[in-house]
Design a protein around this motif. Sequence first.
Motif, PDB file in Angstrom:
ATOM      1  N   LYS A 174       0.727  -1.534  -0.124  1.00 54.69           N
ATOM      2  CA  LYS A 174       0.098  -0.006  -0.074  1.00 54.69           C
ATOM      3  C   LYS A 174       0.849   1.254   0.033  1.00 54.69           C
ATOM      4  N   VAL A 175       1.852   1.173  -0.948  1.00 55.76           N
ATOM      5  CA  VAL A 175       2.826   2.533  -0.940  1.00 55.76           C
ATOM      6  C   VAL A 175       2.936   2.540  -2.466  1.00 55.76           C
ATOM      7  N   VAL A 176       2.586   4.143  -2.734  1.00 55.55           N
ATOM      8  CA  VAL A 176       2.662   4.526  -3.875  1.00 55.55           C
ATOM      9  C   VAL A 176       3.829   5.849  -4.276  1.00 55.55           C
ATOM     10  N   LEU A 177       4.561   5.401  -5.415  1.00 49.49           N
ATOM     11  CA  LEU A 177       5.614   6.396  -5.381  1.00 49.49           C
ATOM     12  C   LEU A 177       5.449   7.168  -6.820  1.00 49.49           C
ATOM     13  N   LEU A 178       5.163   8.274  -6.687  1.00 47.71           N
ATOM     14  CA  LEU A 178       5.023   9.254  -8.410  1.00 47.71           C
ATOM     15  C   LEU A 178       6.283   9.974  -8.438  1.00 47.71           C
ATOM     16  N   HIS A 179       7.014   9.756  -9.392  1.00 42.08           N
ATOM     17  CA  HIS A 179       8.235  10.455  -9.543  1.00 42.08           C
ATOM     18  C   HIS A 179       8.348  11.185 -10.988  1.00 42.08           C
ATOM     19  N   GLY A 180       9.223  11.906 -11.265  1.00 40.48           N
ATOM     20  CA  GLY A 180       9.305  12.892 -12.430  1.00 40.48           C
ATOM     21  C   GLY A 180       9.667  14.362 -12.349  1.00 40.48           C
ATOM     22  N   PRO A 181       9.758  15.065 -13.152  1.00 43.49           N
ATOM     23  CA  PRO A 181      10.114  16.524 -13.133  1.00 43.49           C
ATOM     24  C   PRO A 181       9.489  17.308 -12.348  1.00 43.49           C
ATOM     25  N   PRO A 182      10.022  18.408 -11.843  1.00 42.94           N
ATOM     26  CA  PRO A 182       9.246  19.341 -10.970  1.00 42.94           C
ATOM     27  C   PRO A 182       7.920  20.137 -11.561  1.00 42.94           C
ATOM     28  N   MET A 231      10.507   7.920  13.846  1.00 45.92           N
ATOM     29  CA  MET A 231       9.890   6.873  14.787  1.00 45.92           C
ATOM     30  C   MET A 231       8.827   7.479  15.593  1.00 45.92           C
ATOM     31  N   LYS A 232       8.794   8.628  16.192  1.00 43.85           N
ATOM     32  CA  LYS A 232       7.869   9.402  16.640  1.00 43.85           C
ATOM     33  C   LYS A 232       6.849   9.697  16.042  1.00 43.85           C
ATOM     34  N   LEU A 233       7.129  10.141  14.751  1.00 49.40           N
ATOM     35  CA  LEU A 233       6.058  10.669  13.924  1.00 49.40           C
ATOM     36  C   LEU A 233       5.231   9.374  13.480  1.00 49.40           C
ATOM     37  N   PHE A 234       5.526   8.239  13.164  1.00 48.83           N
ATOM     38  CA  PHE A 234       4.859   7.099  12.700  1.00 48.83           C
ATOM     39  C   PHE A 234       4.089   6.589  14.148  1.00 48.83           C
ATOM     40  N   GLU A 235       4.830   6.770  15.222  1.00 51.78           N
ATOM     41  CA  GLU A 235       3.931   6.375  16.473  1.00 51.78           C
ATOM     42  C   GLU A 235       2.741   7.177  16.564  1.00 51.78           C
ATOM     43  N   ARG A 236       2.675   8.474  16.202  1.00 55.61           N
ATOM     44  CA  ARG A 236       1.529   9.376  16.339  1.00 55.61           C
ATOM     45  C   ARG A 236       0.399   8.894  14.980  1.00 55.61           C
ATOM     46  N   ILE A 237       1.142   8.539  13.671  1.00 52.33           N
ATOM     47  CA  ILE A 237       0.022   8.151  12.849  1.00 52.33           C
ATOM     48  C   ILE A 237      -0.406   6.879  13.335  1.00 52.33           C
ATOM     49  N   THR A 283      11.754   0.765   8.749  1.00 50.78           N
ATOM     50  CA  THR A 283      11.065  -0.071   9.571  1.00 50.78           C
ATOM     51  C   THR A 283       9.532   0.231   9.939  1.00 50.78           C
ATOM     52  N   GLN A 284       9.358   1.638   9.798  1.00 48.80           N
ATOM     53  CA  GLN A 284       7.981   2.119  10.250  1.00 48.80           C
ATOM     54  C   GLN A 284       7.220   1.705   9.152  1.00 48.80           C
ATOM     55  N   LEU A 285       7.483   1.755   7.957  1.00 49.20           N
ATOM     56  CA  LEU A 285       6.459   1.414   6.587  1.00 49.20           C
ATOM     57  C   LEU A 285       6.373  -0.107   6.856  1.00 49.20           C
ATOM     58  N   ASP A 286       7.258  -0.863   7.271  1.00 49.51           N
ATOM     59  CA  ASP A 286       6.900  -2.448   7.452  1.00 49.51           C
ATOM     60  C   ASP A 286       5.800  -2.303   8.425  1.00 49.51           C
ATOM     61  N   GLY A 287       6.026  -1.466   9.653  1.00 45.07           N
ATOM     62  CA  GLY A 287       5.026  -1.569  10.566  1.00 45.07           C
ATOM     63  C   GLY A 287       3.817  -1.450  10.266  1.00 45.07           C
ATOM     64  N   ILE A 288       3.393  -0.354   9.493  1.00 48.81           N
ATOM     65  CA  ILE A 288       2.233  -0.048   9.425  1.00 48.81           C
ATOM     66  C   ILE A 288       1.396  -0.536   8.055  1.00 48.81           C
TER      67      ILE A 288
END
Length: 434
Positions: A174-182, A231-237, A283-288
Amino acid sequence: MSDYLIHVEVLQKRHSIADESEIQGLVTDWVHCNQEWDQMVKQLAERKDSYLLIDKLPKQLSPNVEAINISLTRRCVPSDDTSGHTWQLSDTSRTLKYYLYRLNYDSVTTDEMETNEEQLPSAQHTILPSIEFHGLWESLVYDLHIKDQLLEFVLTALMFADKGVDNKLINWNKVVLLHGPPGTGKTSLCRALAHKLSIRLKHRYKSSQLIEINSHSLFSKWFSESGKLVMKLFERIKEFVEFDDQLILVLIDEVESLAHTRQVSANGSEPSDAIRVVNALLTQLDGIKNYTNVVVLTTSNVTGAIDLAFVDRADIKQYIGLPCVETIYEIYRSCIQELVKTSIVSCDESILSYNQLKCSAQTGEALGTTFAGNYKLLQIAEQSVSLSGRTLRKIPFLAIALFSCGQIPINFPLFLDFMAKTVTKQFDDRNGLK
Ligand SMILES: Nc1ncnc2c1ncn2[C@@H]1O[C@H](COP(=O)(O)OP(=O)(O)OP(=O)(O)O)[C@@H](O)[C@H]1O
């Protein structure tokens, strides 16, 4: 089963007190009495990336309904698709999906985190669907069916999670990556996607929230603490994600600033901190990922700088490139329609879509002077190739600011001259900077 699925999004007025079933009944009547579905579907199918906004509504709907947005997707309805109500139009083979929603008018809230010495803004929270992002999805135009594909992807990912598909057997994060020029609309597309999902999944989730992570402030000043902050931020999420009737969309803009390649970091001046941040993020992405109700949307201008382990976790890595002539034409067309609506430009000619213009050229209908402006606009679109969506949306404003000498309304042919001059100037300025 039908070739197209018709999505009908009904926006309830801010102060309407009617309950959902009452509005649904009224819309049902309107849908079944409306004789124009075939024509609307044909019109929409001809235009790429398109939708129909109905804001002049019949009087039985207007006290409670602000607008109805109709769009198509080219697919069959899975038998257990739970998003929206499904109706079969009695007199045709068409299937229609209905979504009723209200906009949230509360302003965005900012989360702060404590570091050793100060409070740091770490994330912004927006309750969806929000007035902030209303119309954003529709305003974004792409060469391919990128928007539909992304929407379909996230809906499928959430459906897999809901069905309890074993992650060890079928891998999806459930991870999406959009990449490309500005300036190609990556951040806007993520926000618009989150907004759209909150509307389309309103039956499944009680509420939806977009959490935008401020990667820069997490990674700049308190570099040595960044790993801990992530880590703290993902705990909050996780506090939000715990409620499985809430859809949480996490947006990490410019993800390269958090997911720096560990190889580069290891050769750099402050290797251990950067590596710690990447490791914390992974680690946090794997966690959520084990939570069924969270999707992570990320963007980057420099894909090469992102850690491969992160890139590998993204299920979709979508390149968002510079627009082609057709897309540029459609972006300009939407700008001109807005200027006509607001009486800044006066125009007697109807501004055709790119496909309509091409079709009428083939049948010889548009070759007269009636569509001269349309052709001029097409030339300007051709002249504008290699400009980003962000720049294109600025051209009409600059054309008026630079050349109109404050005289409005400006007639359409004159406005097109101003636009052509502005595009030329844009390239001259750009070359001057090289
Ligand atoms: N394909 C497009 N269609 C319509 N508008 C676009 C498109 N691309 C960009 N824009 C316009 O440009 C604005 C800026 O886009 P946005 O900031 O989302 O781009 P970005 O790719 O995230 O840029 P950056 O990488 O510099 O952060 C949008 O709000 C929109 O008005």
